[in-house]
Design an enzyme around this catalytic site. Structure first.
Site: not given
Ligand SMILES: Cc1ncc(COP(=O)(O)O)c(C=O)c1O
Length: 429
Positions: A118, A218, A221, A244, A386
């Site tokens: 992301h 990260d 998910q 999430k 993203c």
């Molecule tokens: C794999 C991953 N990392 C980071 C994020 C960013 O999350 P947030 O917008 O809650 O900071 C997302 C959001 O969809 C994501 O899917």
């Protein structure tokens, strides 16, 4: 067994939108009643700032806030003092790029990430590399949608290799991790391909090549769908978002090994993160507080605890297994109905993936598909999610993405299929 009909009753949004087919939990999950009620409880019963007051309302709020910290620590098998509340995953990762990255990264050092990240785990490191003169290395994926880590230079048949993919002996990072690699940062689960990366094995192999490499995960998910044990994984930092995983928006969690947190400089400066301030210098509190400047999202942190309780009540192992089944069913039904006219991104990993299916339908623009589905109250995401480097790598500019959580069921899959049939009719395909 997961009883979806019973579960749906816990989510007031279904009562208010009886025909809702919500297939966008990867963007944000729906919220169960105990989470919503906990927000109301804070605002109606002990709405006060934390740490600052000696009166009982403030003490109660502080106690509840710290209870969530303990709960999260247990949830991922970390320690309470290693849990930092941020705004979201994005802030946790940016905090690391500033407070850790800018401390340790020098010219010609290497930062390693993957093509399936992301943007929030890609751009902060790309910028850091540009500023510092470090080398920015990106691990690609293979045709299946898995990270390209396996079997290189190892004489073993591909089919055999696939069967034992989680075997760390097969992971070959020799061309990727070197003595110059300071940071390896990667996602646990891809928000587009649903690929579940073998984090534990990657960490083992990476640290064997270079014991000093710091591994950041990260888990945006992963935390909502999978049991996480930071000690077992062997990682150094891990970030995720409350919204999430059934919790409120505005809260994230960053977990880090305590010694590393102690060595890091704060990200933000301000209230409640200082020990003492003088005209010429300032001393900071110990972690986690030195990373939590200013008034946090108090109600939201407190309510996150209810989200964790809800997930634990159902059981993350059950959730993971259920979603795997559902996504395979969705794949099978979509293929049956539309064959080659539906192109699933990362099709090869369908048996192993988390509940995410990104796809392109005929040659239609994903926004057009999503728009027509929306008329039938089917919510899914369209765009690049993203993850532009990944889409570029796959040779597409965007996709539709259906994502499944434990409150989805076979009916939702069928409604998606029916909805796509209507898209087909509308476009005379
Ligand atoms: C794999 C991953 N990392 C980071 C994020 C960013 O999350 P947030 O917008 O809650 O900071 C997302 C959001 O969809 C994501 O899917």
């Amino acid at each position: 067994m997961i009883n979806v009909l019973k579960i749906k009753k816990d989510f007031p949004i279904f009562e208010n939108n009886p025909s809702l087919v919500y297939l966008d939990s990867t963007a944000t999950s729906l919220k169960p009643r105990p989470v919503i009620e906990k927000l109301v409880e804070y605002y109606s019963k002990y709405s006060a700032n934390i740490f600052r007051g000696v009166y009982s309302l403030s003490e109660k709020a502080t106690k509840e806030y710290e209870k969530t910290r303990e709960k999260i620590a247990k949830f991922i098998n970390g320690k309470k003092e290693e849990i930092i509340f941020t705004r979201n995953t994005t802030e946790g990762l940016n905090l690391l790029a500033y407070s850790l990255g800018r401390k340790i990264i020098e010219k010609n050092d290497e930062i390693v990430t993957t093509i399936m990240e992301h943007h929030s785990n890609f751009v902060p490191w790309q910028i850091l590399a540009q500023e510092s003169g470090a080398v920015f290395k990106v691990i690609n994926i293979n045709q299946s949608g898995d990270l390209d880590l396996y079997c290189k230079n190892i004489k073993i048949k591909k089919s055999k290799c696939k069967m034992t993919m989680q075997n760390s002996k097969l992971i070959n990072l020799n061309n990727i991790i070197t003595k110059k690699t300071k940071i390896l940062t990667l996602t646990y689960i891809s928000n587009v391909l649903g690929t579940v990366n073998p984090i534990k094995e990657i960490v083992m192999v990476a640290k064997k090549i270079n014991p000093k490499v710091i591994v950041i995960v990260d888990a945006a998910q992963a935390a909502p769908h999978k049991k996480i044990d930071v000690l077992d994984l062997g990682v150094d930092f891990l970030a995720f978002s409350s919204h999430k995983m059934l919790g409120p928006t505005g809260v994230g969690v960053l977990w880090g090994k305590y010694d590393l947190l102690c060595e890091m400089f704060p990200f933000n400066f301000g209230g409640e993160m200082i020990a003492e301030v003088f005209l010429d210098k300032t001393f900071f509190k110990d972690p986690p507080y030195k990373f939590e400047a200013g008034t946090p999202a108090i109600a939201e942190v407190i309510a996150l605890s209810e989200a964790v309780s809800y997930l634990e009540k159902i059981g993350l192992e059950k959730i993971e297994a259920y979603e795997k089944e559902l996504v395979q069913l969705a794949y099978q039904r979509l293929k049956e109905e539309f064959g080659k006219n539906i192109k699933i991104l990362g099709e090869g990993n369908i048996k192993e993936r988390s509940g995410i299916l990104a796809f392109n339908f005929y040659n239609l623009h994903p926004h057009d598909v999503a728009q027509i589905l929306s008329e039938k109250n089917i919510c899914l995401r369209s765009g690049h999610h993203c993850a532009q480097p990944l889409h570029q790598f796959l040779g597409v500019s965007s996709s539709c993405r259906a994502s499944f959580y434990f409150y989805n069921d076979k009916d939702d899959v069928e409604k998606l299929v029916e909805g796509l049939k209507e898209v087909k009719i509308k476009f005379k395909l």
